[in-house]
Design a protein around this motif. Structure first.
Motif, PDB file in Angstrom:
ATOM      1  N   LEU A 295       0.835  -1.213   0.000  1.00 30.19           N
ATOM      2  CA  LEU A 295       0.000   0.000   0.000  1.00 30.19           C
ATOM      3  C   LEU A 295       0.862   1.253   0.000  1.00 30.19           C
ATOM      4  CD1 LEU A 295      -2.663  -1.119   2.615  1.00 30.19           C
ATOM      5  CD2 LEU A 295      -2.915  -1.051   0.133  1.00 30.19           C
ATOM      6  N   SER A 296       2.066   1.144  -0.575  1.00 28.36           N
ATOM      7  CA  SER A 296       2.982   2.283  -0.556  1.00 28.36           C
ATOM      8  C   SER A 296       2.404   3.485  -1.277  1.00 28.36           C
ATOM      9  CB  SER A 296       4.328   1.887  -1.171  1.00 28.36           C
ATOM     10  OG  SER A 296       4.133   1.379  -2.485  1.00 28.36           O
ATOM     11  N   ALA A 297       1.713   3.250  -2.402  1.00 25.62           N
ATOM     12  CA  ALA A 297       1.131   4.377  -3.147  1.00 25.62           C
ATOM     13  C   ALA A 297       0.035   5.051  -2.334  1.00 25.62           C
ATOM     14  CB  ALA A 297       0.588   3.887  -4.488  1.00 25.62           C
ATOM     15  N   ALA A 298      -0.789   4.239  -1.679  1.00 20.16           N
ATOM     16  CA  ALA A 298      -1.876   4.796  -0.874  1.00 20.16           C
ATOM     17  C   ALA A 298      -1.333   5.557   0.322  1.00 20.16           C
ATOM     18  CB  ALA A 298      -2.809   3.695  -0.413  1.00 20.16           C
ATOM     19  N   VAL A 299      -0.270   5.032   0.954  1.00 22.39           N
ATOM     20  CA  VAL A 299       0.327   5.710   2.100  1.00 22.39           C
ATOM     21  C   VAL A 299       0.919   7.039   1.677  1.00 22.39           C
ATOM     22  CG1 VAL A 299       2.214   5.579   3.784  1.00 22.39           C
ATOM     23  CG2 VAL A 299       0.742   3.599   3.401  1.00 22.39           C
ATOM     24  N   THR A 300       1.606   7.046   0.513  1.00 21.44           N
ATOM     25  CA  THR A 300       2.195   8.294   0.015  1.00 21.44           C
ATOM     26  C   THR A 300       1.116   9.323  -0.273  1.00 21.44           C
ATOM     27  OG1 THR A 300       4.046   7.064  -0.942  1.00 21.44           O
ATOM     28  CG2 THR A 300       3.658   9.294  -1.775  1.00 21.44           C
ATOM     29  N   GLY A 301      -0.021   8.887  -0.820  1.00 17.89           N
ATOM     30  CA  GLY A 301      -1.100   9.805  -1.164  1.00 17.89           C
ATOM     31  C   GLY A 301      -1.956  10.214   0.017  1.00 17.89           C
ATOM     32  N   ASP A 302      -1.661   9.734   1.195  1.00 18.77           N
ATOM     33  CA  ASP A 302      -2.453  10.079   2.393  1.00 18.77           C
ATOM     34  C   ASP A 302      -1.506  10.539   3.500  1.00 18.77           C
ATOM     35  OD1 ASP A 302      -4.492  10.358   4.236  1.00 18.77           O
ATOM     36  OD2 ASP A 302      -4.562   8.225   4.751  1.00 18.77           O
ATOM     37  N   GLN A 305      -2.690  10.677   7.116  1.00 22.39           N
ATOM     38  CA  GLN A 305      -2.997   9.383   7.750  1.00 22.39           C
ATOM     39  C   GLN A 305      -4.468   9.271   8.155  1.00 22.39           C
ATOM     40  OE1 GLN A 305       0.168   9.664  10.829  1.00 22.39           O
ATOM     41  NE2 GLN A 305       1.028   7.822   9.901  1.00 22.39           N
ATOM     42  N   THR A 306      -5.338   9.840   7.372  1.00 33.31           N
ATOM     43  CA  THR A 306      -6.768   9.743   7.685  1.00 33.31           C
ATOM     44  C   THR A 306      -7.330   8.383   7.301  1.00 33.31           C
ATOM     45  OG1 THR A 306      -7.297  10.710   5.527  1.00 33.31           O
ATOM     46  CG2 THR A 306      -7.105  12.222   7.417  1.00 33.31           C
ATOM     47  N   THR A 307      -6.709   7.699   6.317  1.00 37.94           N
ATOM     48  CA  THR A 307      -7.222   6.416   5.846  1.00 37.94           C
ATOM     49  C   THR A 307      -6.172   5.319   5.923  1.00 37.94           C
ATOM     50  OG1 THR A 307      -8.658   7.610   4.317  1.00 37.94           O
ATOM     51  CG2 THR A 307      -8.392   5.244   3.942  1.00 37.94           C
ATOM     52  N   TYR A 308      -4.894   5.662   5.733  1.00 37.92           N
ATOM     53  CA  TYR A 308      -3.817   4.671   5.724  1.00 37.92           C
ATOM     54  C   TYR A 308      -2.745   5.074   6.739  1.00 37.92           C
ATOM     55  CZ  TYR A 308      -5.969   3.324   1.304  1.00 37.92           C
ATOM     56  OH  TYR A 308      -6.865   2.926   0.341  1.00 37.92           O
ATOM     57  N   ILE A 309      -2.366   4.108   7.614  1.00 30.84           N
ATOM     58  CA  ILE A 309      -1.314   4.354   8.607  1.00 30.84           C
ATOM     59  C   ILE A 309      -0.313   3.210   8.494  1.00 30.84           C
ATOM     60  CG2 ILE A 309      -0.763   4.671  11.040  1.00 30.84           C
ATOM     61  CD1 ILE A 309      -3.629   5.514  11.503  1.00 30.84           C
ATOM     62  N   ALA A 310       0.906   3.529   8.048  1.00 28.55           N
ATOM     63  CA  ALA A 310       1.939   2.505   7.897  1.00 28.55           C
ATOM     64  C   ALA A 310       2.589   2.223   9.245  1.00 28.55           C
ATOM     65  CB  ALA A 310       2.992   2.972   6.897  1.00 28.55           C
ATOM     66  N   PRO A 311       3.025   0.978   9.495  1.00 32.21           N
ATOM     67  CA  PRO A 311       3.690   0.660  10.767  1.00 32.21           C
ATOM     68  C   PRO A 311       5.087   1.263  10.815  1.00 32.21           C
ATOM     69  CG  PRO A 311       3.750  -1.244   9.318  1.00 32.21           C
ATOM     70  CD  PRO A 311       2.904  -0.211   8.621  1.00 32.21           C
ATOM     71  N   ALA A 312       5.608   1.432  12.024  1.00 30.48           N
ATOM     72  CA  ALA A 312       6.939   1.999  12.186  1.00 30.48           C
ATOM     73  C   ALA A 312       8.003   1.083  11.591  1.00 30.48           C
ATOM     74  CB  ALA A 312       7.217   2.249  13.670  1.00 30.48           C
TER      75      ALA A 312
END
Length: 477
Positions: A295-302, A305-312
């Motif tokens: 979901l790298s593209a989705a994380v970059t576009g958000d 972090q309203t919809t996608y939150i990447a783990p540390a």
């Protein structure tokens, strides 16, 4: 040759040819001192500390008496100092001890003998000038038998006296409390289960009877991993290992791992994997579920972090990310018409009554009104309306045309005068004339007033309970 004196009793030994004409008196004095040494009684007062008995050669002194009665109220430990010579003493302890000790000591720093605090008894002491031996038997100690005084109940309860012995009656008085060790009665199973007795002790058998229930604290057996997965046992407790086994199971309904966090930073630190879910109470809010997809593209576009939150562990989202679930947002409204059980479930999900409490607005007795985003949360209007107004009409004078159409008849008389007969003469008229028709019967206005009254202005309705989503789980009461 001059007189000398004995070591132990300090009696005079007259020299040969000495004390001519007075030796008899001296001999009598010596006999008198011997008498006191064998059977004499003297009283010595003390309040504590060191009291030195008086001594003198062939003269009256305290140290030569056989019976030494010690009196006084002790304010500290008391020491009676006697000469370091061989002698026997009979001690009468007439002091008020107050918990303090009484000892006899040889000289300023010699051996000491403890006088037991035995009421109304005499205690014999014998010394060779270097040590002591009791005449009436040794004092009892932890290493040898001997005489001992019995303790009172108070001394037994205090528990600091090392010279007295307890009786069975003393033991009954030394009951255990929260601040004192002592004897204690064992409780029954019923008393153990009731859990209110503060004076009895539990046995291992009692503990087995005090089992935990939904209404009582107690001992509980631990559930096995299989019992935990089955999920029907109501008498055993789940261990962390058992809970882990349930959460790791793919066939159990409890397999979903649910966390709570206050913000995205907290979510980033959570464990990741299939079936993990987190509920956020801050911003962003809502429920997020972990997806292992790239979901790298989705994380970059958000970036917010309203919809996608990447783990540390992988902030790019290439190894997966937390994805917001479809569900209510903070600020969503819902209409509810169920019972308290359903409302309680809604509270656990983060909903609240929109009655002005718990961060929700007060929407009771209000109709919805559509508006713009800038107008959100605005309120207005009123539940009742009072119409007000008046009708005002100006004064009006009717014109001839507005008067109703009419005429006026005029009687005619024969004779002189304007109409034939003088006006002051009577008689019937001989004919009738008219003034002519006047008035046009046109419309006109009249003044009027209006007064209003309070009334409700609402259509037919159906009651709903307004709910407001806060995103914070709670309990309805």
């Amino acid at each position: 040759m001059p007189s000398t004196y004995t070591n132990s009793l300090r009696l005079e030994e007259q020299g040969i040819g000495e004390n001519n004409n007075s030796w008899g008196a001296k001999l009598n004095q010596t006999v008198n001192l011997i008498d006191k040494s064998i059977a004499g009684h003297v009283s010595v007062a003390t309040t504590g500390g060191v009291t030195q008995l008086t001594t003198g050669n062939n003269s009256e002194d305290q140290a030569r008496y056989r019976i030494i009665e010690v009196t006084g109220t002790l304010g500290s430990n008391a020491t009676i100092e006697v000469p370091a010579n061989s002698k026997e003493y009979v001690v009468w302890d007439s002091t008020t001890r107050g918990g303090f000790t009484l000892v006899f000591r040889l000289g300023a720093a010699g051996s000491t003998a403890l006088v037991p605090a035995v009421t109304a008894r005499a205690f014999g002491l014998s010394t060779d000038g270097t040590g002591w031996r009791p005449l009436s038997g040794d004092l009892a100690s932890t290493t040898s038998p001997g005489i001992v005084e019995l303790a009172t109940d108070t001394e037994a309860q205090t528990g600091t006296d090392t010279a007295r012995a307890l009786t069975p009656a003393n033991l009954q008085a030394v009951t255990a409390t929260v601040t004192r060790k002592g004897v204690i009665e064992l409780s029954t199973d019923t008393e153990a289960q009731t859990g209110t007795d503060t004076a009895r002790a539990l046995t291992p058998a009692n503990l087995q009877a005090v089992t935990a229930t939904a209404t009582r604290k107690g001992v509980v057996e631990l559930a096995s991993a299989s019992e935990t997965q089955i999920g029907t046992d109501t008498a055993r407790a789940v261990t962390p290992a058992g809970l882990t086994a349930v959460l790791a199971s793919t066939t159990n309904s409890l397999a979903l791992k649910v966390y709570r966090a206050a913000n995205a930073a907290g979510v980033e630190l959570l464990p990741t994997g299939s079936g993990y879910q987190v509920h956020l109470s801050g911003a962003p809010s809502g429920s997020f579920e972990f997806s292992a997809a790239n979901l790298s593209a989705a994380v970059t576009g958000d970036p917010d972090q309203t919809t996608y939150i990447a783990p540390a562990s992988d902030p790019t989202g290439a190894s997966g990310a937390w994805v917001k679930c479809a569900g209510p947002e903070v600020g969503d409204l819902s209409l509810f018409s169920g019972g308290t059980a359903g409302l309680s479930r809604r509270y656990l999900q983060g909903w609240r009554l929109a009655n002005g409490t718990d961060g929700a607005p007060n929407l009771l007795d209000s109709f919805p009104k559509m508006g713009t985003l800038a107008q959100k949360s605005g309120v207005g209007g009123a539940n009742t309306v009072t119409p007000a107004g008046s009708v005002s009409v100006a004064n009006h004078t009717l014109s001839e045309a507005q008067m109703p159409s009419h005429d006026h008849p005029v009687p005619m008389y024969a004779g002189s005068g304007a109409f034939g007969r003088p006006l002051n003469q009577g008689g019937a008229s001989t004919s009738t004339s008219s003034t002519g028709v006047a008035g046009g019967s046109l419309p006109h206005n009249h003044g009027a007033t209006f007064s209003g009254s309070t009334h409700t202005n609402e259509p037919k309705y159906f009651y709903f309970v307004p709910l407001y989503f806060t995103g914070i789980a709670g309990t309805y009461s």
